[in-house]
Motif scaffolding. Structure first.
Motif, PDB file in Angstrom:
ATOM      1  N   PRO A   6     -14.147 -20.028  70.838  1.00  0.00           N
ATOM      2  CA  PRO A   6     -14.985 -21.226  70.767  1.00  0.00           C
ATOM      3  C   PRO A   6     -14.974 -21.984  72.096  1.00  0.00           C
ATOM      4  O   PRO A   6     -14.102 -21.767  72.948  1.00  0.00           O
ATOM      5  N   PRO A   7     -15.922 -22.903  72.309  1.00  0.00           N
ATOM      6  CA  PRO A   7     -15.944 -23.671  73.557  1.00  0.00           C
ATOM      7  C   PRO A   7     -14.738 -24.608  73.653  1.00  0.00           C
ATOM      8  O   PRO A   7     -14.376 -25.263  72.675  1.00  0.00           O
ATOM      9  N   THR A   8     -14.131 -24.659  74.827  1.00  0.00           N
ATOM     10  CA  THR A   8     -12.967 -25.505  75.056  1.00  0.00           C
ATOM     11  C   THR A   8     -13.066 -26.130  76.441  1.00  0.00           C
ATOM     12  O   THR A   8     -13.897 -25.731  77.270  1.00  0.00           O
ATOM     13  N   TYR A   9     -12.190 -27.078  76.697  1.00  0.00           N
ATOM     14  CA  TYR A   9     -12.106 -27.661  78.035  1.00  0.00           C
ATOM     15  C   TYR A   9     -11.740 -26.589  79.052  1.00  0.00           C
ATOM     16  O   TYR A   9     -12.278 -26.556  80.158  1.00  0.00           O
ATOM     17  N   GLU A  10     -10.836 -25.691  78.661  1.00  0.00           N
ATOM     18  CA  GLU A  10     -10.359 -24.658  79.582  1.00  0.00           C
ATOM     19  C   GLU A  10     -11.460 -23.691  79.991  1.00  0.00           C
ATOM     20  O   GLU A  10     -11.520 -23.259  81.147  1.00  0.00           O
ATOM     21  N   ASN A  11     -12.346 -23.319  79.047  1.00  0.00           N
ATOM     22  CA  ASN A  11     -13.431 -22.410  79.428  1.00  0.00           C
ATOM     23  C   ASN A  11     -14.720 -23.151  79.782  1.00  0.00           C
ATOM     24  O   ASN A  11     -15.756 -22.527  80.056  1.00  0.00           O
ATOM     25  N   ALA A  12     -14.646 -24.494  79.793  1.00  0.00           N
ATOM     26  CA  ALA A  12     -15.769 -25.344  80.220  1.00  0.00           C
ATOM     27  C   ALA A  12     -17.036 -25.121  79.391  1.00  0.00           C
ATOM     28  O   ALA A  12     -18.143 -25.438  79.840  1.00  0.00           O
ATOM     29  N   GLY A  13     -16.872 -24.587  78.184  1.00  0.00           N
ATOM     30  CA  GLY A  13     -18.032 -24.316  77.340  1.00  0.00           C
ATOM     31  C   GLY A  13     -18.765 -23.048  77.692  1.00  0.00           C
ATOM     32  O   GLY A  13     -19.819 -22.748  77.112  1.00  0.00           O
ATOM     33  N   HIS A  14     -18.203 -22.265  78.636  1.00  0.00           N
ATOM     34  CA  HIS A  14     -18.841 -20.994  78.978  1.00  0.00           C
ATOM     35  C   HIS A  14     -18.339 -19.918  78.017  1.00  0.00           C
ATOM     36  O   HIS A  14     -17.499 -19.099  78.359  1.00  0.00           O
ATOM     37  N   ASN A  15     -18.883 -19.953  76.807  1.00  0.00           N
ATOM     38  CA  ASN A  15     -18.514 -18.956  75.799  1.00  0.00           C
ATOM     39  C   ASN A  15     -19.732 -18.167  75.331  1.00  0.00           C
ATOM     40  O   ASN A  15     -19.739 -17.617  74.231  1.00  0.00           O
ATOM     41  N   ASN A  16     -20.752 -18.131  76.180  1.00  0.00           N
ATOM     42  CA  ASN A  16     -21.900 -17.250  75.954  1.00  0.00           C
ATOM     43  C   ASN A  16     -22.205 -16.548  77.270  1.00  0.00           C
ATOM     44  O   ASN A  16     -21.548 -16.790  78.285  1.00  0.00           O
ATOM     45  N   ASN A  17     -23.178 -15.662  77.265  1.00  0.00           N
ATOM     46  CA  ASN A  17     -23.491 -14.898  78.469  1.00  0.00           C
ATOM     47  C   ASN A  17     -24.617 -15.573  79.252  1.00  0.00           C
ATOM     48  O   ASN A  17     -25.673 -15.892  78.689  1.00  0.00           O
ATOM     49  N   LEU A  18     -24.373 -15.790  80.540  1.00  0.00           N
ATOM     50  CA  LEU A  18     -25.348 -16.388  81.442  1.00  0.00           C
ATOM     51  C   LEU A  18     -25.833 -15.278  82.374  1.00  0.00           C
ATOM     52  O   LEU A  18     -25.078 -14.789  83.211  1.00  0.00           O
ATOM     53  N   SER A  19     -27.070 -14.861  82.191  1.00  0.00           N
ATOM     54  CA  SER A  19     -27.579 -13.681  82.885  1.00  0.00           C
ATOM     55  C   SER A  19     -28.689 -14.054  83.850  1.00  0.00           C
ATOM     56  O   SER A  19     -29.325 -15.108  83.719  1.00  0.00           O
ATOM     57  N   PHE A  20     -28.949 -13.167  84.823  1.00  0.00           N
ATOM     58  CA  PHE A  20     -30.085 -13.384  85.720  1.00  0.00           C
ATOM     59  C   PHE A  20     -30.621 -12.057  86.223  1.00  0.00           C
ATOM     60  O   PHE A  20     -29.885 -11.075  86.363  1.00  0.00           O
ATOM     61  N   ILE A  21     -31.926 -12.062  86.461  1.00  0.00           N
ATOM     62  CA  ILE A  21     -32.673 -10.877  86.895  1.00  0.00           C
ATOM     63  C   ILE A  21     -33.222 -11.161  88.278  1.00  0.00           C
ATOM     64  O   ILE A  21     -33.929 -12.163  88.479  1.00  0.00           O
ATOM     65  N   VAL A  22     -32.904 -10.314  89.240  1.00  0.00           N
ATOM     66  CA  VAL A  22     -33.320 -10.505  90.628  1.00  0.00           C
ATOM     67  C   VAL A  22     -34.530  -9.613  90.924  1.00  0.00           C
ATOM     68  O   VAL A  22     -34.479  -8.398  90.707  1.00  0.00           O
ATOM     69  N   THR A  23     -35.608 -10.223  91.404  1.00  0.00           N
ATOM     70  CA  THR A  23     -36.786  -9.468  91.832  1.00  0.00           C
ATOM     71  C   THR A  23     -37.142  -9.866  93.257  1.00  0.00           C
ATOM     72  O   THR A  23     -36.577 -10.807  93.824  1.00  0.00           O
ATOM     73  N   MET A  40     -20.506 -31.433  73.179  1.00  0.00           N
ATOM     74  CA  MET A  40     -20.085 -30.909  74.477  1.00  0.00           C
ATOM     75  C   MET A  40     -19.163 -31.892  75.184  1.00  0.00           C
ATOM     76  O   MET A  40     -18.130 -31.510  75.747  1.00  0.00           O
ATOM     77  N   ARG A  41     -19.496 -33.160  75.154  1.00  0.00           N
ATOM     78  CA  ARG A  41     -18.652 -34.162  75.793  1.00  0.00           C
ATOM     79  C   ARG A  41     -17.275 -34.218  75.118  1.00  0.00           C
ATOM     80  O   ARG A  41     -16.265 -34.478  75.781  1.00  0.00           O
ATOM     81  N   GLY A  42     -17.246 -33.946  73.819  1.00  0.00           N
ATOM     82  CA  GLY A  42     -15.988 -33.994  73.092  1.00  0.00           C
ATOM     83  C   GLY A  42     -14.969 -32.990  73.597  1.00  0.00           C
ATOM     84  O   GLY A  42     -13.789 -33.322  73.757  1.00  0.00           O
ATOM     85  N   TYR A  43     -15.405 -31.749  73.840  1.00  0.00           N
ATOM     86  CA  TYR A  43     -14.438 -30.748  74.318  1.00  0.00           C
ATOM     87  C   TYR A  43     -14.365 -30.705  75.836  1.00  0.00           C
ATOM     88  O   TYR A  43     -13.349 -30.326  76.416  1.00  0.00           O
ATOM     89  N   ASN A  44     -15.431 -31.120  76.524  1.00  0.00           N
ATOM     90  CA  ASN A  44     -15.499 -30.922  77.966  1.00  0.00           C
ATOM     91  C   ASN A  44     -15.014 -32.120  78.780  1.00  0.00           C
ATOM     92  O   ASN A  44     -14.788 -31.993  79.977  1.00  0.00           O
ATOM     93  N   LYS A  45     -14.929 -33.261  78.134  1.00  0.00           N
ATOM     94  CA  LYS A  45     -14.375 -34.472  78.761  1.00  0.00           C
ATOM     95  C   LYS A  45     -14.965 -34.705  80.156  1.00  0.00           C
ATOM     96  O   LYS A  45     -16.175 -34.788  80.291  1.00  0.00           O
TER      97      LYS A  45
END
Length: 316
Positions: A52-69, A147-152
């Motif tokens: 789950p999202p936490t302060y330690e993982n900064a809420g990055h608990n999903n995949n952030l992807s990008f496509i370069v063209t 988000m503010r609750g876990y991310n402070k």
């Protein structure tokens, strides 16, 4: 060729499939949980924690992807905060001099869209499904406060910024000779779930229609029967060789089928048998899900999922 490609995708899976739940941060020098990896040529993903999202993982608990063209970069998921969006942008700049020209929110959840404000401040358009935008409009205060609750302090000046572009069924994009289809295959995990399909590369950036490594969550508004139908009727015919799910490492179709379609089918069968036997909600929470206990977030989600499927199925 398809079999070879599928085998190559399978090799992308880590040897320790569930390690990320126990590691607070794999990339401590960045706000990102992990450094982006090149999944196939020109497609990168920063794989989030399966916890789950936490302060330690900064809420990055999903995949952030990008496509370069050759004409710009398309980003899938804005990130859970301005800081995460900026950290992803910094990584993109290390890969290419091409500008980010579009950000796509995979749904209306906070970790998909709370970074929108950062990207809009850069002059970048943000695309989301109409139902995802409606969800963020209705629940914007709650999404931001969670988000503010876990991310402070890591929340910074993050604000809710709705996508400025929307679509209903399909949005076609051609950029630098790469043909991309942004799809809404149908009801699944969350209103407004989208998928990015690149047919020439046999790649599906699946979003939250597809899970593995961590147990999928079933929300009060989730229609599991609809999710199964969408999968069978719309996702399976695509038959991608490579799959980047919403959570967990890049993999292939059989793997996400096993931990999404097969899990939903099994849970509905167990709950259906429980209902047929006259079982009630209180005992439905404890239908047998032992075969899925190796998944991350099993302890947090298994009983909740069973209860919500009971509530759905008792009126079917």
């Amino acid at each position: 060729m398809k079999a070879i490609a599928a085998l190559s995708a399978a090799l992308l899976m880590p040897l320790s499939a569930h390690a990320s739940e126990d590691i607070a941060d794999q990339y401590p020098q960045s706000e990102l949980y992990s450094k982006p990896v090149e999944v196939i040529p020109h497609v990168f993903s920063a794989i989030g924690a399966t916890a789950p999202p936490t302060y330690e993982n900064a809420g990055h608990n999903n995949n952030l992807s990008f496509i370069v063209t050759s004409e710009g970069v398309v980003v899938i998921n804005a990130g859970a905060s301005d800081a995460l969006a900026k950290a992803l942008h910094d990584e993109i700049k290390q890969v290419t001099d091409q500008p980010v020209v579009l950000v796509i929110n995979e749904n209306g959840q906070g970790h998909a869209m709370l970074g929108n404000g950062y990207w809009r401040d850069q002059g970048v358009d943000v695309l989301a499904h109409a139902e995802a935008i409606a969800e963020t409009q209705e629940n914007s205060d709650l999404i931001l406060q969670r988000m503010r609750g876990y991310n402070k302090d890591r929340a910074g000046e993050t604000r809710v910024e709705h996508a400025n572009l929307s679509f209903e069924d399909r949005y076609d994009l051609s950029l630098g000779g790469v043909e991309m289809q942004v799809l809404h295959l149908g009801p699944a995990h969350d209103p407004g779930d989208i998928q990015v399909w690149i047919p020439a590369w046999d790649l599906l950036i699946a979003g939250d229609i597809a899970f593995h490594e961590r147990m999928l969550p079933i929300f009060p508004h989730t229609c599991t029967k609809c999710w199964i139908e969408t999968w069978q009727d719309k996702l399976e015919p695509l038959d991608p060789a490579y799959v980047i799910p919403g959570h967990g490492h890049p993999t292939n179709l059989p793997q996400v089928r096993r931990y999404t379609l097969d899990y939903l089918t099994d849970l509905r069968a167990k709950v259906g048998a429980h209902i047929e036997a006259g079982g009630d909600l209180a005992s439905a929470y404890y239908v047998d899900q032992e075969q899925w206990k190796s998944l991350d977030t099993f302890e947090e989600l298994a009983t909740k999922n069973a209860g919500r499927v009971f509530e759905e199925m008792e009126w079917e």
